[in-house]
Design a protein around this motif. Structure first.
Motif, mmCIF file in Angstrom:
data_model
loop_
_atom_site.group_PDB
_atom_site.id
_atom_site.type_symbol
_atom_site.label_atom_id
_atom_site.label_comp_id
_atom_site.label_asym_id
_atom_site.label_seq_id
_atom_site.Cartn_x
_atom_site.Cartn_y
_atom_site.Cartn_z
ATOM 1 N N GLU A 1 4.732 5.211 3.029
ATOM 2 C CA GLU A 1 4.278 6.580 2.769
ATOM 3 C C GLU A 1 5.116 7.150 1.649
ATOM 4 O O GLU A 1 6.336 7.029 1.666
ATOM 5 C CB GLU A 1 4.439 7.443 4.022
ATOM 6 C CG GLU A 1 3.388 7.170 5.062
ATOM 7 C CD GLU A 1 3.437 8.160 6.202
ATOM 8 O OE1 GLU A 1 3.429 9.382 5.941
ATOM 9 O OE2 GLU A 1 3.518 7.716 7.357
ATOM 10 N N GLU A 2 4.437 7.741 0.675
ATOM 11 C CA GLU A 2 5.161 8.377 -0.418
ATOM 12 C C GLU A 2 5.808 9.635 0.131
ATOM 13 O O GLU A 2 5.162 10.446 0.778
ATOM 14 C CB GLU A 2 4.217 8.696 -1.561
ATOM 15 C CG GLU A 2 4.904 9.196 -2.790
ATOM 16 C CD GLU A 2 3.951 9.315 -3.962
ATOM 17 O OE1 GLU A 2 3.822 8.336 -4.712
ATOM 18 O OE2 GLU A 2 3.323 10.377 -4.090
ATOM 19 N N LYS A 3 7.077 9.785 -0.139
ATOM 20 C CA LYS A 3 7.809 10.960 0.339
ATOM 21 C C LYS A 3 7.454 12.172 -0.505
ATOM 22 O O LYS A 3 7.346 12.084 -1.721
ATOM 23 C CB LYS A 3 9.319 10.716 0.253
ATOM 24 C CG LYS A 3 9.776 9.501 1.037
ATOM 25 C CD LYS A 3 9.658 9.737 2.523
ATOM 26 C CE LYS A 3 10.167 8.553 3.309
ATOM 27 N NZ LYS A 3 9.214 7.923 4.156
ATOM 28 N N GLU A 4 7.277 13.294 0.151
ATOM 29 C CA GLU A 4 6.982 14.534 -0.569
ATOM 30 C C GLU A 4 8.262 15.033 -1.196
ATOM 31 O O GLU A 4 9.324 14.976 -0.621
ATOM 32 C CB GLU A 4 6.402 15.573 0.390
ATOM 33 C CG GLU A 4 5.026 15.172 0.911
ATOM 34 C CD GLU A 4 4.418 16.235 1.787
ATOM 35 O OE1 GLU A 4 4.655 17.424 1.502
ATOM 36 O OE2 GLU A 4 3.709 15.880 2.732
ATOM 37 N N PHE B 1 0.861 -1.171 0.000
ATOM 38 C CA PHE B 1 0.000 0.000 0.000
ATOM 39 C C PHE B 1 0.904 1.230 0.000
ATOM 40 O O PHE B 1 1.834 1.311 0.814
ATOM 41 C CB PHE B 1 -0.878 0.040 1.255
ATOM 42 C CG PHE B 1 -1.999 -0.957 1.254
ATOM 43 C CD1 PHE B 1 -3.211 -0.670 0.644
ATOM 44 C CD2 PHE B 1 -1.848 -2.187 1.871
ATOM 45 C CE1 PHE B 1 -4.251 -1.583 0.655
ATOM 46 C CE2 PHE B 1 -2.881 -3.107 1.888
ATOM 47 C CZ PHE B 1 -4.086 -2.801 1.278
ATOM 48 N N ILE B 2 0.634 2.158 -0.891
ATOM 49 C CA ILE B 2 1.352 3.420 -0.921
ATOM 50 C C ILE B 2 0.360 4.491 -0.490
ATOM 51 O O ILE B 2 -0.656 4.713 -1.139
ATOM 52 C CB ILE B 2 1.883 3.761 -2.337
ATOM 53 C CG1 ILE B 2 2.732 2.628 -2.891
ATOM 54 C CG2 ILE B 2 2.641 5.087 -2.308
ATOM 55 C CD1 ILE B 2 4.038 2.401 -2.191
ATOM 56 N N MET B 3 0.684 5.147 0.625
ATOM 57 C CA MET B 3 -0.170 6.197 1.158
ATOM 58 C C MET B 3 0.447 7.536 0.778
ATOM 59 O O MET B 3 1.655 7.711 0.892
ATOM 60 C CB MET B 3 -0.225 6.049 2.689
ATOM 61 C CG MET B 3 -1.417 6.657 3.312
ATOM 62 S SD MET B 3 -1.585 6.231 5.070
ATOM 63 C CE MET B 3 0.005 6.615 5.728
ATOM 64 N N LYS B 4 -0.373 8.469 0.291
ATOM 65 C CA LYS B 4 0.179 9.768 -0.074
ATOM 66 C C LYS B 4 -0.772 10.900 0.261
ATOM 67 O O LYS B 4 -1.993 10.724 0.271
ATOM 68 C CB LYS B 4 0.584 9.815 -1.535
ATOM 69 C CG LYS B 4 -0.431 9.329 -2.533
ATOM 70 C CD LYS B 4 0.180 9.322 -3.926
ATOM 71 C CE LYS B 4 -0.457 8.259 -4.788
ATOM 72 N NZ LYS B 4 0.138 8.141 -6.090
ATOM 73 N N ALA B 5 -0.166 12.035 0.525
ATOM 74 C CA ALA B 5 -0.937 13.240 0.819
ATOM 75 C C ALA B 5 -1.408 13.856 -0.488
ATOM 76 O O ALA B 5 -0.714 13.814 -1.503
ATOM 77 C CB ALA B 5 -0.075 14.228 1.588
ATOM 78 N N THR B 6 -2.614 14.417 -0.459
ATOM 79 C CA THR B 6 -3.144 15.176 -1.590
ATOM 80 C C THR B 6 -3.468 16.578 -1.076
ATOM 81 O O THR B 6 -3.298 16.860 0.119
ATOM 82 C CB THR B 6 -4.426 14.530 -2.149
ATOM 83 O OG1 THR B 6 -5.470 14.657 -1.173
ATOM 84 C CG2 THR B 6 -4.219 13.064 -2.488
ATOM 85 N N LYS B 7 -3.981 17.419 -1.942
ATOM 86 C CA LYS B 7 -4.356 18.772 -1.522
ATOM 87 C C LYS B 7 -5.489 18.758 -0.511
ATOM 88 O O LYS B 7 -5.615 19.676 0.289
ATOM 89 C CB LYS B 7 -4.759 19.611 -2.733
ATOM 90 C CG LYS B 7 -3.604 19.939 -3.634
ATOM 91 C CD LYS B 7 -4.053 20.731 -4.834
ATOM 92 C CE LYS B 7 -2.840 21.011 -5.713
ATOM 93 N NZ LYS B 7 -3.190 21.446 -7.045
#
Length: 124
Positions: free
Chosen positions: A120-123, A4-10
């Motif tokens: 977690e996808e790195k920003e 699972f890749i979790m990432k932040a969005t706007k």
């Protein structure tokens, strides 16, 4: 092994379930917090063995939640989503030209989700 890749969005956080080959199997809704996104991932893991309700067949039998629902979208392509015990959609697929592709996608969720690691996808 999938992950699972979790990432932040706007507007919050989303996850993608990826197969061992890097292909995206399913994606999530947008969650307002990272914790609720993690809860969504755990729900997919817990419900990955759900039965399939094939809504592309006339007179299909409606199953209890949790379940995978296979359906035809407005463009005439086949998709699936996974619904949790409470009836909420917790993962959605891409569009497939053939129903067999959607069924393979469900098999991939079943095989990959339960033991998948969470990253977690790195920003940038």
């Amino acid at each position: 092994m999938g992950k699972f890749i979790m990432k932040a969005t706007k507007t919050g956080f989303v996850f993608e379930l990826k197969a061992g080959n890097g292909e995206t199997i399913a994606t999530s809704q947008v969650y307002s917090t990272k914790e609720s996104c993690k809860t969504g991932i755990e729900s997919v893991k817990a419900n990955a063995a759900a039965e399939i309700e094939d809504q592309t067949v006339e007179g299909y039998v409606s199953l209890k939640h949790p379940k995978f629902e296979v359906y035809t979208d407005k463009a005439g392509e086949t998709r699936f989503h996974l619904k949790a015990r409470n009836g909420e959609i917790i993962a959605v697929s891409q569009a497939y030209k053939e129903k067999s592709g959607a069924l393979k996608g469900i098999d991939s969720v079943r095989n990959n989700a339960p033991e998948a690691l969470v990253e977690e996808e790195k920003e940038e």
